[in-house]
Write a protein that holds these residues in place. Structure first.
Motif, short mmCIF file in Angstrom:
data_model
loop_
_atom_site.label_atom_id
_atom_site.label_comp_id
_atom_site.label_asym_id
_atom_site.label_seq_id
_atom_site.Cartn_x
_atom_site.Cartn_y
_atom_site.Cartn_z
N LEU A 44 0.96 -1.13 -0.22
CA LEU A 44 -0.16 0.17 0.06
C LEU A 44 1.05 1.09 -0.04
O LEU A 44 1.84 1.28 0.80
N VAL A 45 0.70 2.15 -0.85
CA VAL A 45 1.25 3.14 -0.95
C VAL A 45 0.73 4.58 -1.15
O VAL A 45 -0.40 4.74 -1.78
N THR A 46 0.84 5.75 -0.14
CA THR A 46 0.27 6.93 -0.58
C THR A 46 0.37 7.57 -1.56
O THR A 46 0.85 9.07 -1.79
N ARG A 47 0.55 7.03 -2.80
CA ARG A 47 0.88 7.62 -4.08
C ARG A 47 -0.56 7.14 -5.13
O ARG A 47 -0.75 6.10 -5.39
N THR A 48 -1.06 8.38 -5.55
CA THR A 48 -2.34 7.70 -6.57
C THR A 48 -1.77 7.27 -7.88
O THR A 48 -2.63 6.76 -8.44
N SER A 59 -5.13 6.84 0.27
CA SER A 59 -4.89 8.12 0.87
C SER A 59 -4.18 8.24 2.24
O SER A 59 -4.18 7.18 2.89
N GLU A 60 -3.59 9.33 2.34
CA GLU A 60 -2.90 9.68 3.63
C GLU A 60 -3.85 9.57 4.75
O GLU A 60 -3.51 8.85 6.12
N ALA A 61 -5.15 9.72 4.92
CA ALA A 61 -5.99 9.51 5.84
C ALA A 61 -6.44 8.16 6.14
O ALA A 61 -6.19 8.02 7.28
N ALA A 62 -6.48 7.30 5.13
CA ALA A 62 -6.80 6.11 5.27
C ALA A 62 -5.62 5.23 5.64
O ALA A 62 -5.59 4.56 6.66
N TYR A 63 -4.45 5.61 5.24
CA TYR A 63 -3.02 5.16 5.87
C TYR A 63 -2.80 5.41 7.26
O TYR A 63 -2.66 4.47 8.07
N HIS A 79 10.83 8.67 1.07
CA HIS A 79 10.59 9.72 0.06
C HIS A 79 9.21 10.35 -0.13
O HIS A 79 8.82 10.55 -1.16
N GLY A 80 9.03 10.82 1.21
CA GLY A 80 7.58 11.58 1.24
C GLY A 80 6.30 11.00 1.26
O GLY A 80 5.27 11.26 1.22
N LEU A 81 6.57 9.37 1.23
CA LEU A 81 5.19 8.78 0.96
C LEU A 81 5.19 7.81 2.03
O LEU A 81 6.22 7.33 2.76
N GLY A 82 3.88 7.19 2.47
CA GLY A 82 3.68 6.29 3.28
C GLY A 82 3.61 4.90 2.57
O GLY A 82 2.96 4.75 1.39
N TYR A 83 4.30 3.96 3.00
CA TYR A 83 4.31 2.52 2.57
C TYR A 83 3.60 1.42 3.69
O TYR A 83 4.08 1.50 4.92
N ALA A 84 3.29 0.45 3.19
CA ALA A 84 2.68 -0.72 4.45
C ALA A 84 2.37 -2.02 3.49
O ALA A 84 2.02 -2.05 2.40
#
Length: 191
Positions: A44-48, A59-63, A79-84
């Motif tokens: 999962l990545v906060t990148r659309t 989304s950042e909120a869902a993450y 790199h400014g993104l959330g990963y999971a």
């Protein structure tokens, strides 16, 4: 944050290495060779933007909400993104499966605590090859590519398998698939 009991009894094969090393490419080719014999995690990545790496946009909120609820077996920012890695990874491991996932070198200390059976595969390439691959992706400026290449590993790798990914994809994929088969053969049975 409290660390949950180790996820398992299945095994997590965490593929790490610098951006541009070809981790996703080798994983996809190895999964094809394994013909369903491994659960391949989709990060999962906060990148659309869904071009390039295979991932599930979030989304950042869902993450943030899922992270706060403890739903991710492993999560990190880079790199400014959330990963999971999503909850399906925990379910696959609980069922005794081998899970193949693209991860981050920086998460290795935490991953070693969270997973009962963790195997680290380090995929890399010479700096000039990495730079060429990153430039070809077209997602970053030349300065951003240089910044990625300058990033040093945040933790000791202690990798179980090293792959210098400069030859044909089939070579690296075969080594990775063989390693995953070996891990699977040594897995404890689940009653």
């Amino acid at each position: 944050m409290t660390v949950p009991p180790p996820y398992g009894p299945g095994a997590l094969v965490l593929v790490v290495g610098p951006s541009g090393a070809g981790k996703d490419t080798l994983m996809a080719a190895a999964a094809h060779l394994l013909n369903g014999g491994v659960h391949v995690a989709r990060r999962l990545v906060t990148r659309t933007d869904t071009t390039g790496e295979d991932h599930v946009p979030v989304s950042e909120a869902a993450y943030g909400a899922a992270l706060a609820a403890g739903l991710y077996p492993l999560a990190w920012r880079a790199h400014g993104l959330g990963y999971a890695l999503g909850p399906e990874v925990a379910a696959a491991l609980a069922a005794g499966q081998v899970v193949l996932a693209n991860g981050s070198r920086a998460t290795l200390p935490e991953a070693r605590q969270r997973f009962a059976r963790l195997f680290v595969v380090h995929v890399t390439a010479p700096p000039e090859v990495l730079a060429e691959r990153l430039a070809a992706r077209g997602r970053e400026s030349a300065a951003e590519v240089r910044a990625r290449l300058a990033r040093a590993p945040d933790a000791a790798l202690d990798a179980d398998l090293e792959i210098m990914n400069v030859g044909p994809v089939a070579e690296g994929a075969a080594r990775l698939a063989d390693f995953v088969r070996h891990v699977g053969a040594a897995a404890p049975s689940v009653a």
